[in-house]
Design an enzyme around this catalytic site. Structure first.
Site, PDB file in Angstrom:
ATOM      1  N   THR A   1      29.393  63.837 -19.004  1.00  0.00           N
ATOM      2  CA  THR A   1      28.450  64.608 -18.189  1.00  0.00           C
ATOM      3  C   THR A   1      27.387  65.138 -19.142  1.00  0.00           C
ATOM      4  O   THR A   1      27.543  65.051 -20.363  1.00  0.00           O
ATOM      5  CB  THR A   1      29.152  65.805 -17.512  1.00  0.00           C
ATOM      6  OG1 THR A   1      29.627  66.700 -18.530  1.00  0.00           O
ATOM      7  CG2 THR A   1      30.323  65.363 -16.650  1.00  0.00           C
TER       8      THR A   1
ATOM      9  N   VAL B   1      34.068  68.315 -26.512  1.00  0.00           N
ATOM     10  CA  VAL B   1      32.886  69.174 -26.555  1.00  0.00           C
ATOM     11  C   VAL B   1      31.679  68.344 -26.993  1.00  0.00           C
ATOM     12  O   VAL B   1      31.674  67.761 -28.078  1.00  0.00           O
ATOM     13  CB  VAL B   1      33.103  70.370 -27.516  1.00  0.00           C
ATOM     14  CG1 VAL B   1      31.874  71.271 -27.517  1.00  0.00           C
ATOM     15  CG2 VAL B   1      34.346  71.160 -27.126  1.00  0.00           C
ATOM     16  N   LYS B   2      30.674  68.305 -26.112  1.00  0.00           N
ATOM     17  CA  LYS B   2      29.492  67.489 -26.394  1.00  0.00           C
ATOM     18  C   LYS B   2      28.443  68.381 -27.054  1.00  0.00           C
ATOM     19  O   LYS B   2      28.061  69.425 -26.504  1.00  0.00           O
ATOM     20  CB  LYS B   2      28.983  66.920 -25.075  1.00  0.00           C
ATOM     21  CG  LYS B   2      28.182  65.652 -25.199  1.00  0.00           C
ATOM     22  CD  LYS B   2      27.905  65.114 -23.805  1.00  0.00           C
ATOM     23  CE  LYS B   2      27.089  63.867 -23.824  1.00  0.00           C
ATOM     24  NZ  LYS B   2      26.522  63.600 -22.499  1.00  0.00           N
ATOM     25  N   VAL B   3      28.013  67.969 -28.242  1.00  0.00           N
ATOM     26  CA  VAL B   3      27.162  68.818 -29.077  1.00  0.00           C
ATOM     27  C   VAL B   3      25.894  68.030 -29.441  1.00  0.00           C
ATOM     28  O   VAL B   3      25.984  66.867 -29.837  1.00  0.00           O
ATOM     29  CB  VAL B   3      27.930  69.183 -30.387  1.00  0.00           C
ATOM     30  CG1 VAL B   3      27.083  70.068 -31.278  1.00  0.00           C
ATOM     31  CG2 VAL B   3      29.267  69.844 -30.073  1.00  0.00           C
TER      32      VAL B   3
END
Ligand code: E4P
Length: 219
Positions: free
Chosen positions: A27, A86-88
């Site tokens: 997402t 966790v998208k960083v």
């Protein structure tokens, strides 16, 4: 190759999951906004709903851009469910945060990657996934496949465990080409996943088989 679906739509995630070939979900803030998911509690609930549908990695993107807040936001997201990644973003503070998360055993997806140098840094920092955006590179007349080939070579040379997650995929040939050149994962909209199974000769052939069968039954 793993298939992820690139959407925050629960109905589309269910439809792809029902195919039996789905390995995860990505997402981003734009996809969440498109589904009308706003406010911290709703966002958290939505990630939990996605994790209930799919038994695989689910990327949830942080909104913060400074180290301290990326860490607190990321830790909160990672604490929601074991499958949250966790998208960083690929920024200086993001690289520091990826290093921190990797030392804590928190999975990460480094997003908005457009060059091999960025990918190398994310891998050095210990990212679980790195996401090259090939469709957006196409949009500016740049060959996204060359980026993935270069990443594959570098990751192989140094035995980086970071997985190449081909993102910003727009059509089935993107997926096929990414598989040929060694991307580990392709994240695709539902329309692209469904387009993978279509061929006009299959439809014509099936119609003919069924018509011939019906003729035989009438005799
Ligand atoms: C997924 O991780 C990316 O955020 C997504 O693939 C971007 O796709 P887009 O370029 O079509 O917005």
């Amino acid at each position: 190759m793993k298939f992820f679906i690139d959407t925050a739509s629960l109905s589309q995630i269910k439809e792809a999951n029902d195919l039996g070939v789905l390995d995860g979900v990505t997402t981003n803030p734009s996809l969440m906004a498109k589904e009308g998911i706003t406010g911290e509690q709703n966002i958290i609930q939505h990630y939990l709903d996605i994790c209930r549908i799919v038994d695989g990695d689910v990327s949830a993107e942080v909104i913060s851009t400074d180290f301290k807040n990326i860490i607190s936001e990321g830790e909160k997201l990672a604490g929601l469910h074991k499958n949250i990644v966790v998208k960083v973003p690929m920024i200086k503070e993001g690289v520091k945060a990826i290093k921190y998360f990797s030392e804590k055993g928190i999975k990460t997806n480094c997003t908005l990657v457009f060059s091999a140098s960025q990918a190398m840094l994310a891998a050095k920092a210990g990212a679980t996934y790195v996401s090259p955006f090939i469709g957006r590179l196409d949009d500016v007349s740049t060959d996204g496949y060359e980026l993935i080939k270069s990443m594959r070579l570098i990751f192989n040379n140094y035995k980086f465990k970071t997985q190449i997650l081909a993102a910003s995929i727009r059509h089935p040939m993107h997926v096929v080409k990414c598989a040929e050149i060694g991307a580990d994962v392709a994240t695709c909209p539902l329309s692209t996943i469904l387009a993978l199974l279509k061929h006009p000769l299959t439809d014509i052939g099936l119609a003919q088989f069924l018509a011939d069968h019906a003729k035989g039954e009438k005799k």
